[in-house]
Each structure stands twice: as C-alpha cells, then as structure tokens.
Enzyme design. Structure first.
Site, PDB file in Angstrom:
ATOM      1  N   MET A  67       0.849  -1.197   0.000  1.00  0.00           N
ATOM      2  CA  MET A  67       0.000   0.000   0.000  1.00  0.00           C
ATOM      3  C   MET A  67       0.886   1.249   0.000  1.00  0.00           C
ATOM      4  O   MET A  67       0.456   2.328   0.419  1.00  0.00           O
ATOM      5  CB  MET A  67      -0.929  -0.017   1.208  1.00  0.00           C
ATOM      6  CG  MET A  67      -1.898  -1.201   1.163  1.00  0.00           C
ATOM      7  SD  MET A  67      -3.429  -0.946   2.060  1.00  0.00           S
ATOM      8  CE  MET A  67      -2.822  -0.728   3.705  1.00  0.00           C
TER       9      MET A  67
ATOM     10  N   GLN B 215     -10.053  -2.283   3.261  1.00  0.00           N
ATOM     11  CA  GLN B 215      -9.475  -2.889   4.461  1.00  0.00           C
ATOM     12  C   GLN B 215      -9.283  -1.899   5.606  1.00  0.00           C
ATOM     13  O   GLN B 215      -8.653  -2.220   6.598  1.00  0.00           O
ATOM     14  CB  GLN B 215      -8.187  -3.635   4.130  1.00  0.00           C
ATOM     15  CG  GLN B 215      -7.015  -2.800   3.702  1.00  0.00           C
ATOM     16  CD  GLN B 215      -5.860  -3.673   3.205  1.00  0.00           C
ATOM     17  OE1 GLN B 215      -5.877  -4.131   2.073  1.00  0.00           O
ATOM     18  NE2 GLN B 215      -4.858  -3.903   4.046  1.00  0.00           N
TER      19      GLN B 215
ATOM     20  N   HIS C 256       9.238   0.905   3.077  1.00  0.00           N
ATOM     21  CA  HIS C 256      10.364   0.981   4.007  1.00  0.00           C
ATOM     22  C   HIS C 256      11.239  -0.249   3.816  1.00  0.00           C
ATOM     23  O   HIS C 256      10.999  -1.049   2.883  1.00  0.00           O
ATOM     24  CB  HIS C 256       9.881   1.118   5.462  1.00  0.00           C
ATOM     25  CG  HIS C 256       8.851   0.096   5.848  1.00  0.00           C
ATOM     26  ND1 HIS C 256       9.098  -1.256   5.818  1.00  0.00           N
ATOM     27  CD2 HIS C 256       7.558   0.223   6.257  1.00  0.00           C
ATOM     28  CE1 HIS C 256       8.036  -1.919   6.207  1.00  0.00           C
ATOM     29  NE2 HIS C 256       7.067  -1.049   6.463  1.00  0.00           N
ATOM     30  N   GLU C 257      12.223  -0.423   4.692  1.00  0.00           N
ATOM     31  CA  GLU C 257      13.180  -1.514   4.531  1.00  0.00           C
ATOM     32  C   GLU C 257      12.490  -2.892   4.506  1.00  0.00           C
ATOM     33  O   GLU C 257      12.948  -3.809   3.829  1.00  0.00           O
ATOM     34  CB  GLU C 257      14.242  -1.424   5.640  1.00  0.00           C
ATOM     35  CG  GLU C 257      15.332  -2.469   5.598  1.00  0.00           C
ATOM     36  CD  GLU C 257      16.046  -2.615   4.242  1.00  0.00           C
ATOM     37  OE1 GLU C 257      16.127  -1.629   3.484  1.00  0.00           O
ATOM     38  OE2 GLU C 257      16.507  -3.749   3.950  1.00  0.00           O
TER      39      GLU C 257
ATOM     40  N   ARG D 147       4.147   2.396  10.897  1.00  0.00           N
ATOM     41  CA  ARG D 147       3.600   3.118  12.056  1.00  0.00           C
ATOM     42  C   ARG D 147       4.685   3.646  12.992  1.00  0.00           C
ATOM     43  O   ARG D 147       4.405   4.483  13.846  1.00  0.00           O
ATOM     44  CB  ARG D 147       2.686   2.198  12.856  1.00  0.00           C
ATOM     45  CG  ARG D 147       1.451   1.857  12.069  1.00  0.00           C
ATOM     46  CD  ARG D 147       0.603   0.875  12.789  1.00  0.00           C
ATOM     47  NE  ARG D 147      -0.502   0.524  11.916  1.00  0.00           N
ATOM     48  CZ  ARG D 147      -1.714   0.238  12.322  1.00  0.00           C
ATOM     49  NH1 ARG D 147      -1.991   0.251  13.588  1.00  0.00           N
ATOM     50  NH2 ARG D 147      -2.652  -0.064  11.459  1.00  0.00           N
TER      51      ARG D 147
ATOM     52  N   HIS E 266       9.631  -3.615   3.094  1.00  0.00           N
ATOM     53  CA  HIS E 266       9.186  -3.836   1.711  1.00  0.00           C
ATOM     54  C   HIS E 266      10.385  -4.120   0.807  1.00  0.00           C
ATOM     55  O   HIS E 266      10.309  -4.970  -0.083  1.00  0.00           O
ATOM     56  CB  HIS E 266       8.456  -2.608   1.170  1.00  0.00           C
ATOM     57  CG  HIS E 266       7.201  -2.258   1.901  1.00  0.00           C
ATOM     58  ND1 HIS E 266       7.114  -1.181   2.747  1.00  0.00           N
ATOM     59  CD2 HIS E 266       5.987  -2.854   1.918  1.00  0.00           C
ATOM     60  CE1 HIS E 266       5.889  -1.116   3.249  1.00  0.00           C
ATOM     61  NE2 HIS E 266       5.191  -2.122   2.770  1.00  0.00           N
TER      62      HIS E 266
ATOM     63  N   SER F 141       7.980  -1.017  10.816  1.00  0.00           N
ATOM     64  CA  SER F 141       6.576  -0.821  10.425  1.00  0.00           C
ATOM     65  C   SER F 141       6.401   0.629  10.018  1.00  0.00           C
ATOM     66  O   SER F 141       7.082   1.519  10.549  1.00  0.00           O
ATOM     67  CB  SER F 141       5.690  -1.138  11.634  1.00  0.00           C
ATOM     68  OG  SER F 141       4.460  -0.474  11.529  1.00  0.00           O
TER      69      SER F 141
HETATM   70  O1  PAF Z   1       0.106  -5.738   3.788  1.00  0.00           O
HETATM   71  C1  PAF Z   1      -0.351  -4.845   3.069  1.00  0.00           C
HETATM   72  O2  PAF Z   1       0.306  -3.836   2.778  1.00  0.00           O
HETATM   73  C2  PAF Z   1      -1.763  -4.976   2.526  1.00  0.00           C
HETATM   74  O3  PAF Z   1      -2.591  -5.620   3.423  1.00  0.00           O
HETATM   75  C3  PAF Z   1      -1.812  -5.664   1.143  1.00  0.00           C
HETATM   76  C4  PAF Z   1      -1.365  -7.104   1.230  1.00  0.00           C
HETATM   77  C5  PAF Z   1      -0.962  -4.898   0.149  1.00  0.00           C
HETATM   78  C6  PAF Z   1      -3.260  -5.670   0.621  1.00  0.00           C
HETATM   79  O4  PAF Z   1      -3.753  -4.377   0.480  1.00  0.00           O
END
Ligand code: PAF
Length: 272
Positions: free
Chosen positions: A24, A55, A28-29, A180, A31, A178
């Site tokens: 989304m 979500q 960050h590190e 956050r 990802h 995270s």
């Molecule tokens: O983990 C996330 O960033 C989200 O839940 C995902 C898997 C991209 C789905 O929107």
C-alpha cells in the site's frame, strides 16, 4: 523500472512468470526485503501500490494513511523492482465488489480488533492476483495472520500461485520495522521495545506455560504498553498452541501512546 498506472500499458510478452509484491506504499526496509526476495526468484518483479479502502475500518485512517509516491518509486527501483504498478480504483474494482469469503480465523486477534479488515484485504489480494496472474506473491511474516489467510485462500481456491514468506525485518534493537513507527516519539519507541523483549524472553522457554508467563510478565512490567493480546498459537490453524504443537508462534498486539503495534516470533528457542 517501468511505472504504469494500468496493466494494459505493460507488454506482458516481454516478461516471464511474474513475482508480485503487493503493497500500500509508504515503502520501508521491510518492503525492500520483500522486493529483494522476489528478485531472487525472477527479474520480472512487479510491485503494486494500491491503498485499498476496503481494508480500513474507518475513513479517517484511510485519509491519514501515508502517501509518499516519489520516495516509493526510488525505493522500489533501488530494491530491484522491474515494474511499479499504481492502479486506479476503477482498474481494481471495475464492477460491484464481490467480497472474498473469509474463514473463522479472520475474526480472531487482528480480525477482532479491526472488523472487516481481513475480508477487505483478501478481496483486494484476490483482485491483484486475478489482474497480474503471478507465479509467486511475496508477503512479510510481520502480518502473520494476513499471511496465514492469504495462504488459506490460495489453497481453498486452488490458485496456482506460490506464496513466499519473508521473515520480519527488525531495527538493530529488535523493534519490528513498520510504517507506524514514525508516529512513535523517542520515548514511545523505548516503550515499544517491550514487545521484542517479551517475544525474546518467551522464545527461551521450554513449555507453553512458561512461554505464556514470560509474555505476560514482561509486558506487565511496561506500564506504557496497553496490551490487546499476547498468545501462542499453532501456525497450522491459529488455535492456541499446546506443548505438543509442532510450529508454535507468539503473537502480540497492543498500543503505545495511541499507536497500535503488532509483532510475532516463532517459539523455537531462537534467542536461547
Ligand atoms: O500488507 C499490506 O500492505 C496490505 O494488506 C496488502 C497485502 C498490500 C493488501 O492491500
């Protein structure tokens, strides 16, 4: 790296089987690690950035969600993405949305705290799978319940996609990375470290009872941490683990000064 806002702009014939890293944004590190893992499987690494409204339980969370498009492009490219796909809402949800079925595990733990979250998450993940048709999809263990539910969906729907899990990336002091964390003051950050200490202490124990006691006692010593849950589950089905459970994992969630944090760790005596 090619940046597209519609998959029709992509010459699919140029690519072999694709590894999808769904995100989304606000990369960050953690990802970057997912993208690097994808790159070990194939050059055809596609990172999606889509802030999925389904979500989020409340509109203000969705509004406040960090949006850092330029930094995201840089990070995705540096980590080795071949394609960065930023779909518009209409590409992901062109018609009436058919919500994905979720099983009982979706209403436990994070699902109990965030009503509808996992149904929205699974709905978008299934749409991304349908649109991209990846051979692999990469998810972090940090969101362990999400990983479990995605795996279960892939099994239930018999999708031909390999779900690749990547261990949680931590700061040098143990705090799980995270998006956050930027909302934590230096003092909050010190408080948040209790989560790591509780997990590490529990992982040194031999029995479920002593693991649970270690979680409870460590968390109770930090008054700034407002615990939501701290449990040890069976990774196979998310039931509460017993001493006989083969794959045990501790899950913790709670609040530090208004910021909700989650973390988890396999209970295999790693820190012994
Ligand atoms: O983990 C996330 O960033 C989200 O839940 C995902 C898997 C991209 C789905 O929107």
């Amino acid at each position: 790296m090619q940046v597209v806002d519609n998959l029709s702009a992509l010459d699919r014939a140029k690519f072999g089987p694709i590894a999808l890293v769904p995100t989304m944004g606000a990369l960050h590190e953690g990802h970057a690690r997912l993208i690097r893992q994808a790159r070990t499987l194939t050059d055809a690494v596609l990172v999606s950035i889509f802030i999925n409204p389904l979500q989020f339980e409340n509109p203000s969370d969705l509004e406040k969600y960090p949006r850092t498009p330029e930094a995201d492009s840089e990070k995705a490219e540096q980590a080795g993405a071949e394609v960065l796909w930023r779909p518009r809402y209409e590409e992901v949800y062109p018609r009436t949305i058919a919500l994905q079925e979720v099983g009982a595990v979706a209403s436990l733990y994070e699902g109990a705290a965030r009503k509808g979250h996992f149904q929205g998450m699974l709905t978008v993940v299934k749409r991304l799978f349908d649109l991209v048709d990846p051979k692999w999809a990469i998810f972090g263990e940090k969101d362990f319940q999400q990983l479990f539910l995605v795996r279960r969906m892939v099994q239930d729907l018999e999708l031909d996609i390999e779900i690749v899990a990547v261990p949680t990336v931590r700061e040098s002091d143990g705090l799980a990375i995270s998006s956050r964390n930027i909302r934590l003051s230096p003092n909050d950050r010190q408080v948040a470290l209790v989560i790591w200490r509780a997990l590490a202490n529990a992982s040194r124990m031999e029995s479920i009872e002593s693991m649970q006691n270690a979680l409870d006692a460590t968390l109770a010593r930090e008054s700034g941490f407002k615990r939501d849950y701290a449990v040890i589950i069976d990774e196979e089905d998310f039931s509460l683990a017993t001493d006989d459970t083969k794959a045990k994992r501790a899950l913790i969630a709670g609040w530090v000064n208004g910021v909700r944090l989650i973390d988890n760790m396999p209970m295999i005596g790693l820190a012994r």
